[in-house]
Design a protein around this motif. Structure first.
Motif, PDB file in Angstrom:
ATOM      1  N   UNK A 220       0.816  -1.208   0.000  1.00  0.00           N
ATOM      2  CA  UNK A 220       0.000   0.000   0.000  1.00  0.00           C
ATOM      3  C   UNK A 220       0.855   1.265   0.000  1.00  0.00           C
ATOM      4  N   UNK A 221       1.934   1.292   0.740  1.00  0.00           N
ATOM      5  CA  UNK A 221       2.787   2.479   0.774  1.00  0.00           C
ATOM      6  C   UNK A 221       3.367   2.780  -0.603  1.00  0.00           C
ATOM      7  N   UNK A 222       3.782   1.738  -1.327  1.00  0.00           N
ATOM      8  CA  UNK A 222       4.324   1.930  -2.668  1.00  0.00           C
ATOM      9  C   UNK A 222       3.243   2.430  -3.622  1.00  0.00           C
ATOM     10  N   UNK A 223       2.040   1.889  -3.487  1.00  0.00           N
ATOM     11  CA  UNK A 223       0.943   2.311  -4.354  1.00  0.00           C
ATOM     12  C   UNK A 223       0.603   3.777  -4.140  1.00  0.00           C
ATOM     13  N   UNK A 224       0.663   4.236  -2.887  1.00  0.00           N
ATOM     14  CA  UNK A 224       0.361   5.640  -2.605  1.00  0.00           C
ATOM     15  C   UNK A 224       1.389   6.558  -3.258  1.00  0.00           C
ATOM     16  N   UNK A 225       2.641   6.177  -3.214  1.00  0.00           N
ATOM     17  CA  UNK A 225       3.686   6.974  -3.871  1.00  0.00           C
ATOM     18  C   UNK A 225       3.475   6.994  -5.378  1.00  0.00           C
ATOM     19  N   UNK A 226       3.150   5.838  -5.936  1.00  0.00           N
ATOM     20  CA  UNK A 226       2.917   5.742  -7.379  1.00  0.00           C
ATOM     21  C   UNK A 226       1.707   6.580  -7.791  1.00  0.00           C
ATOM     22  N   UNK A 227       0.673   6.550  -6.969  1.00  0.00           N
ATOM     23  CA  UNK A 227      -0.540   7.303  -7.272  1.00  0.00           C
ATOM     24  C   UNK A 227      -0.289   8.807  -7.221  1.00  0.00           C
ATOM     25  N   UNK A 228       0.480   9.261  -6.231  1.00  0.00           N
ATOM     26  CA  UNK A 228       0.788  10.692  -6.128  1.00  0.00           C
ATOM     27  C   UNK A 228       1.561  11.165  -7.354  1.00  0.00           C
ATOM     28  N   UNK A 229       2.493  10.342  -7.825  1.00  0.00           N
ATOM     29  CA  UNK A 229       3.261  10.687  -9.020  1.00  0.00           C
ATOM     30  C   UNK A 229       2.359  10.739 -10.249  1.00  0.00           C
ATOM     31  N   UNK A 230       1.383   9.837 -10.321  1.00  0.00           N
ATOM     32  CA  UNK A 230       0.474   9.815 -11.468  1.00  0.00           C
ATOM     33  C   UNK A 230      -0.417  11.058 -11.490  1.00  0.00           C
ATOM     34  N   UNK A 231      -0.899  11.474 -10.332  1.00  0.00           N
ATOM     35  CA  UNK A 231      -1.719  12.690 -10.268  1.00  0.00           C
ATOM     36  C   UNK A 231      -0.908  13.897 -10.714  1.00  0.00           C
ATOM     37  N   UNK A 232       0.325  13.981 -10.256  1.00  0.00           N
ATOM     38  CA  UNK A 232       1.187  15.088 -10.659  1.00  0.00           C
ATOM     39  C   UNK A 232       1.408  15.083 -12.163  1.00  0.00           C
ATOM     40  N   UNK A 233       1.581  13.894 -12.728  1.00  0.00           N
ATOM     41  CA  UNK A 233       1.772  13.779 -14.181  1.00  0.00           C
ATOM     42  C   UNK A 233       0.537  14.273 -14.925  1.00  0.00           C
ATOM     43  N   UNK A 234      -0.646  13.908 -14.454  1.00  0.00           N
ATOM     44  CA  UNK A 234      -1.875  14.333 -15.113  1.00  0.00           C
ATOM     45  C   UNK A 234      -2.085  15.836 -14.978  1.00  0.00           C
ATOM     46  N   UNK A 235      -1.759  16.383 -13.817  1.00  0.00           N
ATOM     47  CA  UNK A 235      -1.894  17.838 -13.645  1.00  0.00           C
ATOM     48  C   UNK A 235      -0.970  18.580 -14.612  1.00  0.00           C
ATOM     49  N   UNK A 236       0.236  18.086 -14.771  1.00  0.00           N
ATOM     50  CA  UNK A 236       1.173  18.716 -15.706  1.00  0.00           C
ATOM     51  C   UNK A 236       0.662  18.625 -17.146  1.00  0.00           C
ATOM     52  N   UNK A 237      -0.123  17.581 -17.436  1.00  0.00           N
ATOM     53  CA  UNK A 237      -0.681  17.410 -18.781  1.00  0.00           C
ATOM     54  C   UNK A 237      -1.967  18.203 -18.974  1.00  0.00           C
ATOM     55  N   UNK A 238      -2.386  18.926 -17.942  1.00  0.00           N
ATOM     56  CA  UNK A 238      -3.576  19.755 -18.060  1.00  0.00           C
ATOM     57  C   UNK A 238      -4.857  19.128 -17.566  1.00  0.00           C
ATOM     58  N   UNK A 239      -4.778  17.939 -16.965  1.00  0.00           N
ATOM     59  CA  UNK A 239      -5.973  17.278 -16.429  1.00  0.00           C
ATOM     60  C   UNK A 239      -6.136  17.726 -14.979  1.00  0.00           C
ATOM     61  N   UNK A 240      -6.708  18.899 -14.805  1.00  0.00           N
ATOM     62  CA  UNK A 240      -6.772  19.520 -13.484  1.00  0.00           C
ATOM     63  C   UNK A 240      -7.738  18.820 -12.534  1.00  0.00           C
ATOM     64  N   UNK A 241      -8.693  18.059 -13.068  1.00  0.00           N
ATOM     65  CA  UNK A 241      -9.689  17.399 -12.225  1.00  0.00           C
ATOM     66  C   UNK A 241      -9.169  16.135 -11.557  1.00  0.00           C
ATOM     67  N   UNK A 242      -7.996  15.667 -11.932  1.00  0.00           N
ATOM     68  CA  UNK A 242      -7.472  14.427 -11.365  1.00  0.00           C
ATOM     69  C   UNK A 242      -7.227  14.600  -9.876  1.00  0.00           C
TER      70      UNK A 242
END
Length: 316
Positions: A220-242
């Motif tokens: 679970x700890x690894x998944x949370x880190x991976x998920x935070x990185x994915x949200x940041x990636x989507x925000x940088x791509x302009x997906x602000x609702x993520x």
């Protein structure tokens, strides 16, 4: 609740498991879910879940409608009048300049407009594979009178159907409405996070079958880190609702063992915006009930004592 708060909550140790593996869970990235429902099928096949039929609602391609005793994974289809955005997959499929797609001229399609000049891209699908959240503080565990529900060494919550007496207390206790009873015998059923598979170092059936890695399984700890990185990636791509849902260890259930990346508000997906463990106030409720009972008994005793001399005088 306090003992479960914080990022290092050790629910397996609290349940009595010593020298246990790391807490395992699911991270479901809805941004890459294609709605294939392979997870639903794999879950049913591996766990020998009865076929519960398809309800053709006429309103959506989602014909299983929700989680139930016979649907432990459910893929929701949500149709929205909201821009998806103009995406370039970077794949060349040939020259279709002479093809009229849905009333689009080649020139209009290239500009992102319809033949009559209106902007296109105002419609999108949101697809999300829902499942039991395997809460850090699970109310279903608190109310089960037989011990049918138990916490595994992986931190997940599992139903032992052979000792479930069908009381149904856990059904209203779940803040997500996940647990359900089968009509034929009244026993409850839900996702086990494939306890039998992960106990033998196998991936849960739904995650194994997912073709896009929308469902990810791991510590679970690894998944949370991976998920935070994915949200940041989507925000940088302009997906602000993520945004993430169920990942916060300081929320009303102490964080979920199965959490999600959403592209809209939780309510859009049928999820409660601020889930709270339903047994949170049981302690104070019992204390207040005890105080009220003692007050009532004290009042009765006082009234009895006050009338005793009168009865004695009448007797004499």
């Amino acid at each position: 609740m306090g003992r479960f708060s914080g990022p290092l909550a050790d629910v397996a140790a609290d349940a009595g498991h010593t020298d246990h593996p790391p807490r395992m869970g699911f991270f479901t990235d809805t941004s890459v879910c294609i709605g294939c429902k392979a997870c639903e099928v794999a879950c049913k096949e591996w766990n020998a879940i009865p076929e519960d039929g398809l309800t053709f609602t006429g309103m959506s391609y989602d014909n299983t409608q929700g989680l139930s005793a016979d649907t432990w994974r459910h893929v929701a289809f949500i149709e929205q009048r909201k821009p998806l955005g103009f995406q370039d997959p970077g794949v060349e499929h040939g020259d279709y300049s002479n093809v009229d797609l849905l009333g689009l001229t080649a020139e209009a399609a290239a500009q992102g407009s319809t033949a009559d000049g209106e902007d296109r891209g105002e419609f999108r699908w949101l697809m999300a594979s829902d499942v039991c959240k395997h809460c850090t503080h699970a109310a279903c565990l608190d109310v089960c009178p037989t011990g049918s529900l138990f916490r595994t060494e992986y931190g997940t919550v599992v139903v032992q159907e052979d000792i479930c007496n069908g009381c149904g207390y856990c059904v209203p206790a779940c803040p997500y409405g996940v647990i359900d009873q089968r009509k034929d015998d009244g026993r409850v059923w839900k996702c086990t996070l494939c306890y039998d598979r992960i106990s033998h170092d196998m991936e849960p059936a739904c995650a194994k079958a997912c073709p896009t890695d929308s469902i990810q399984y791991g510590p679970l700890d690894e998944l949370r880190e991976r998920a935070a990185a994915r949200v940041e990636q989507l925000h940088e791509a302009g997906v602000d609702d993520a945004r993430l849902y169920g990942h916060d260890p300081d929320d009303g259930v102490g964080g979920d063992g199965a959490f999600f990346l959403l592209l809209d508000e939780p309510e859009v997906y049928g999820l409660p915006p601020d889930p709270v463990v339903t047994t949170r106030d049981l302690g104070s409720m019992w204390r207040h009930a005890g105080v009220a009972a003692l007050t009532l008994l004290g009042g009765i005793a006082t009234a009895y004592a006050a009338t005793s001399p009168r009865r004695n005088r009448r007797t004499r």
